[in-house]
Design an enzyme around this catalytic site. Structure first.
Site, PDB file in Angstrom:
ATOM      1  N   ASP A 106       6.890  11.287  -0.142  1.00  0.00           N
ATOM      2  CA  ASP A 106       5.575  11.194  -0.768  1.00  0.00           C
ATOM      3  C   ASP A 106       5.125  12.582  -1.223  1.00  0.00           C
ATOM      4  O   ASP A 106       5.339  13.568  -0.515  1.00  0.00           O
ATOM      5  CB  ASP A 106       4.588  10.639   0.271  1.00  0.00           C
ATOM      6  CG  ASP A 106       3.169  10.541  -0.251  1.00  0.00           C
ATOM      7  OD1 ASP A 106       2.911   9.699  -1.125  1.00  0.00           O
ATOM      8  OD2 ASP A 106       2.302  11.313   0.225  1.00  0.00           O
ATOM      9  N   GLU A 146       9.066  11.489  -4.903  1.00  0.00           N
ATOM     10  CA  GLU A 146       8.003  11.215  -5.852  1.00  0.00           C
ATOM     11  C   GLU A 146       7.567  12.508  -6.516  1.00  0.00           C
ATOM     12  O   GLU A 146       6.871  13.327  -5.915  1.00  0.00           O
ATOM     13  CB  GLU A 146       6.814  10.568  -5.140  1.00  0.00           C
ATOM     14  CG  GLU A 146       5.814  10.021  -6.125  1.00  0.00           C
ATOM     15  CD  GLU A 146       4.387  10.247  -5.721  1.00  0.00           C
ATOM     16  OE1 GLU A 146       3.514   9.573  -6.262  1.00  0.00           O
ATOM     17  OE2 GLU A 146       4.128  11.114  -4.878  1.00  0.00           O
TER      18      GLU A 146
HETATM   19  C1  LM2 Z   1       0.854   9.909  -3.054  1.00  0.00           C
HETATM   20  N1  LM2 Z   1       1.888  10.338  -3.613  1.00  0.00           N
HETATM   21  O1  LM2 Z   1       2.071  11.587  -3.909  1.00  0.00           O
HETATM   22  C2  LM2 Z   1       0.631   8.476  -2.823  1.00  0.00           C
HETATM   23  O2  LM2 Z   1       1.534   7.710  -3.598  1.00  0.00           O
HETATM   24  C3  LM2 Z   1      -0.805   8.185  -3.126  1.00  0.00           C
HETATM   25  O3  LM2 Z   1      -1.062   6.817  -2.999  1.00  0.00           O
HETATM   26  C4  LM2 Z   1      -1.679   9.015  -2.188  1.00  0.00           C
HETATM   27  O4  LM2 Z   1      -3.065   8.889  -2.521  1.00  0.00           O
HETATM   28  C5  LM2 Z   1      -1.369  10.506  -2.320  1.00  0.00           C
HETATM   29  N2  LM2 Z   1      -0.057  10.818  -2.723  1.00  0.00           N
HETATM   30  C6  LM2 Z   1      -1.598  11.173  -0.974  1.00  0.00           C
HETATM   31  O5  LM2 Z   1      -0.594  10.779  -0.076  1.00  0.00           O
HETATM   32  C7  LM2 Z   1      -3.779   7.887  -1.829  1.00  0.00           C
HETATM   33  C8  LM2 Z   1      -4.975   7.449  -2.655  1.00  0.00           C
HETATM   34  C9  LM2 Z   1      -6.071   8.491  -2.647  1.00  0.00           C
HETATM   35  C10 LM2 Z   1      -6.446   8.795  -1.211  1.00  0.00           C
HETATM   36  C11 LM2 Z   1      -5.196   9.386  -0.553  1.00  0.00           C
HETATM   37  C12 LM2 Z   1      -5.423   9.774   0.893  1.00  0.00           C
HETATM   38  O6  LM2 Z   1      -4.567   7.216  -4.008  1.00  0.00           O
HETATM   39  O7  LM2 Z   1      -7.228   7.926  -3.303  1.00  0.00           O
HETATM   40  O8  LM2 Z   1      -7.508   9.731  -1.154  1.00  0.00           O
HETATM   41  O9  LM2 Z   1      -4.173   8.371  -0.551  1.00  0.00           O
HETATM   42  O10 LM2 Z   1      -5.809   8.687   1.674  1.00  0.00           O
HETATM   43  C13 LM2 Z   1      -8.654   9.323  -0.416  1.00  0.00           C
HETATM   44  C14 LM2 Z   1      -9.893   9.282  -1.288  1.00  0.00           C
HETATM   45  C15 LM2 Z   1     -10.219  10.693  -1.775  1.00  0.00           C
HETATM   46  C16 LM2 Z   1     -10.438  11.613  -0.581  1.00  0.00           C
HETATM   47  C17 LM2 Z   1      -9.189  11.570   0.313  1.00  0.00           C
HETATM   48  C18 LM2 Z   1      -9.342  12.384   1.563  1.00  0.00           C
HETATM   49  O11 LM2 Z   1      -9.669   8.428  -2.374  1.00  0.00           O
HETATM   50  O12 LM2 Z   1     -11.408  10.674  -2.564  1.00  0.00           O
HETATM   51  O13 LM2 Z   1     -10.600  12.974  -1.046  1.00  0.00           O
HETATM   52  O14 LM2 Z   1      -8.896  10.195   0.698  1.00  0.00           O
HETATM   53  O15 LM2 Z   1     -10.350  11.854   2.412  1.00  0.00           O
HETATM   54  C19 LM2 Z   1     -11.824  13.624  -0.699  1.00  0.00           C
END
Ligand code: LM2
Ligand code: CA
Length: 470
Positions: free
Chosen positions: A207, A233
């Site tokens: 990831d 990725e």
């Molecule tokens: C990835 N690949 O590089 C994953 O495929 C992707 O799904 C992940 O993002 C990202 N990297 C981190 O592993 C997802 C999602 C984000 C989410 C993160 C962390 O798309 O929206 O972020 O996981 O859970 C969320 C909130 C964001 C916040 C963060 C930290 O959407 O607004 O940032 O958590 O609390 C302040």
């Protein structure tokens, strides 16, 4: 625990209809993987036995299995709190049983390894398995010194994709960024991955690989026991300093470029472009994991997704027929709000999967099970049957495209709203064949002179091969 090695056979013969990367020892007949997004361990196990093994799918990619933050969004899984194999998707015992069951079905297990970062919670908290953590403090794993504070932006967040230092040492959406250049950090990560190896895991999706220097990823991969399959990725964006090619020394890469291209081809109907994909500047075929969509792109809408229905299905079948790369299918759940996770059981775990049939619209949280759509697994069989036979009998007209593979198979794609009717010249032996790109065995006939006279419905395909005759 049975060790499953990966054998890349005849990867040098790139002129064939499909590559022949196989997961030796699994009994899988193909090089095809499938991402089962947010499927719990019990459900993956059943799917391996009932569907994936019999269809010849080589491997499943699971969602991250480690302890994560609390919360109902799906992305809690991408915020590791500890490396205990305890999550909403199941316990360590359930995980281990799933690996054994999949192996028994001839399916290898690849795990999504979240190793660039830990959580993004400024105030810390308590994880799913009860571990108390601070943003830069994880008991028995990492303390303050094990994280980057890049000092390159106000918040220490990533702000500039034209700077490798910014992308790799700043924080991806506030996620505490591990100092992956430190050998102690590499060792801690490798200990986690080797624990998974001890449970029989065959490989890893790395990831956020782009957010770690390629040398750090290589050093971590070097510390993994045995010879796991690695797929990284690294999202391709032209002009950026970090490119997927930088990571080929550690394993395969997902080729985002092709996923984007598929959107265009489905729009313009130029499906024959797939034949020249070698000239698009993508990763070398033998190291490219191809896909139509993943859990991120179905949300950011940069690729096709289940919402595109027949177009999505056609793109998936085209990918499966292509000799470029190794396809990774995607299977997830319906949603209208990007962040929304699945409805949870009373104990907070994700419920068992129950697939719904393909239709035009879905309720939130329904399991779409794209991989079970008519023709998709049939094309996995087609890919196995044609192997590396040379492409010939190519034909294209308007929005339709057809080709044969030796004397082993023939396929016709129709990316238009009209029926495409034609006498297709094939090199197949005369007789009846099942159209494996449709539900069940829809019989079509190859005449004595090899001609297949058939009408291909809008946005669908006809695919036949010598191993599927009524
Ligand atoms: C990835 N690949 O590089 C994953 O495929 C992707 O799904 C992940 O993002 C990202 N990297 C981190 O592993 C997802 C999602 C984000 C989410 C993160 C962390 O798309 O929206 O972020 O996981 O859970 C969320 C909130 C964001 C916040 C963060 C930290 O959407 O607004 O940032 O958590 O609390 C302040
Ligand atoms: Ca980083």
């Amino acid at each position: 625990m049975r060790r499953i090695a990966i054998l890349v056979t005849a990867a040098l013969l790139l002129t064939g209809c499909s590559t022949t990367t196989t997961f030796d020892g699994t009994g899988a007949r193909s090089d095809v993987g499938i991402q089962l997004f947010q499927w719990n361990w019990d459900s993956i196990a059943s799917e391996c036995t009932d569907v994936l093994g019999p269809a010849g799918v080589a491997w499943v990619l699971t969602s991250p299995p480690q302890e994560h933050i609390m919360g109902s969004a799906w992305w809690t899984a991408y915020q590791p709190v500890s490396y205990q194999i305890e999550s909403r998707l199941g316990t360590r015992e359930q995980f281990a049983a799933m690996v054994t069951t999949c192996h028994d079905a001839g399916v290898a297990v690849i795990v999504d390894a979240v190793i660039n970062h830990m959580t993004g919670q400024d105030s810390g908290g308590t994880g799913w398995a009860g571990t108390e953590f601070g943003h830069y403090d994880y008991p028995d794993l990492y303390t303050e010194d094990d994280f980057h504070h890049c000092g390159l932006s106000d918040s220490d967040d990533i702000t500039d994709y034209s700077s490798a230092g910014n992308v790799q040492t700043c924080e991806l959406v506030n996620l505490a960024d591990l100092a992956t250049e430190k050998s102690s950090v590499q060792e801690t990560i490798a200990t986690y991955l080797n624990d998974l190896r001890s449970l029989g895991v065959d490989g890893f999706r790395i990831d956020a690989a782009k957010h770690m220097p390629a040398a750090d990823v290589a050093a971590i991969v070097d510390r993994i026991d045995g010879d796991p399959y690695i797929v990284q990725e690294v999202i391709r964006t032209d002009g950026e300093p970090i490119q997927p090619e930088d990571y080929l020394g550690s394993g395969d890469v997902f080729e985002f470029g092709l996923a984007y291209q598929l959107v265009t081809w489905m729009k313009t109907g130029s499906l024959d472009s797939i034949a020249t994909v070698g000239s698009y500047g993508f990763a070398p075929s033998e190291q490219a994991a191809t896909f139509v969509d993943n859990h991120d792109t179905e949300r950011n809408r940069q690729t096709l997704s289940y919402r595109d229905g027949a177009k999505y299905r056609l793109a998936t079948m085209l990918l499966l027929a292509s000799d470029y790369g190794s396809p990774v299918l995607y299977s997830g759940y319906a949603f209208t709000i990007n962040d929304k996770g699945l409805p949870l059981d009373a104990d907070g775990t994700v419920s068992d999967v129950s697939c719904v049939d393909q239709r035009d619209s879905y309720d939130d949280g329904e399991w779409v099970c794209q991989h079970r759509w008519p023709g998709v697994l049939g094309m996995v069989g087609w890919r196995s049957a044609v192997g590396s036979a040379p492409v010939h009998d190519e034909w294209s007209e308007d929005d339709a495209y057809a080709f044969g593979c030796g004397e082993l198979g023939y396929v016709i794609f129709n990316a238009s709203d009209a029926v495409v009717e034609n006498d297709f010249e094939t090199s197949l032996p005369a007789g009846d064949y099942c159209n494996v790109a449709a539900e069940g065995c829809d019989v079509v006939e190859v005449a004595a002179d090899g001609v297949l006279s058939v009408a291909v419905p809008p946005w669908s395909a006809v695919a036949i091969h010598v191993d599927s005759r009524p």
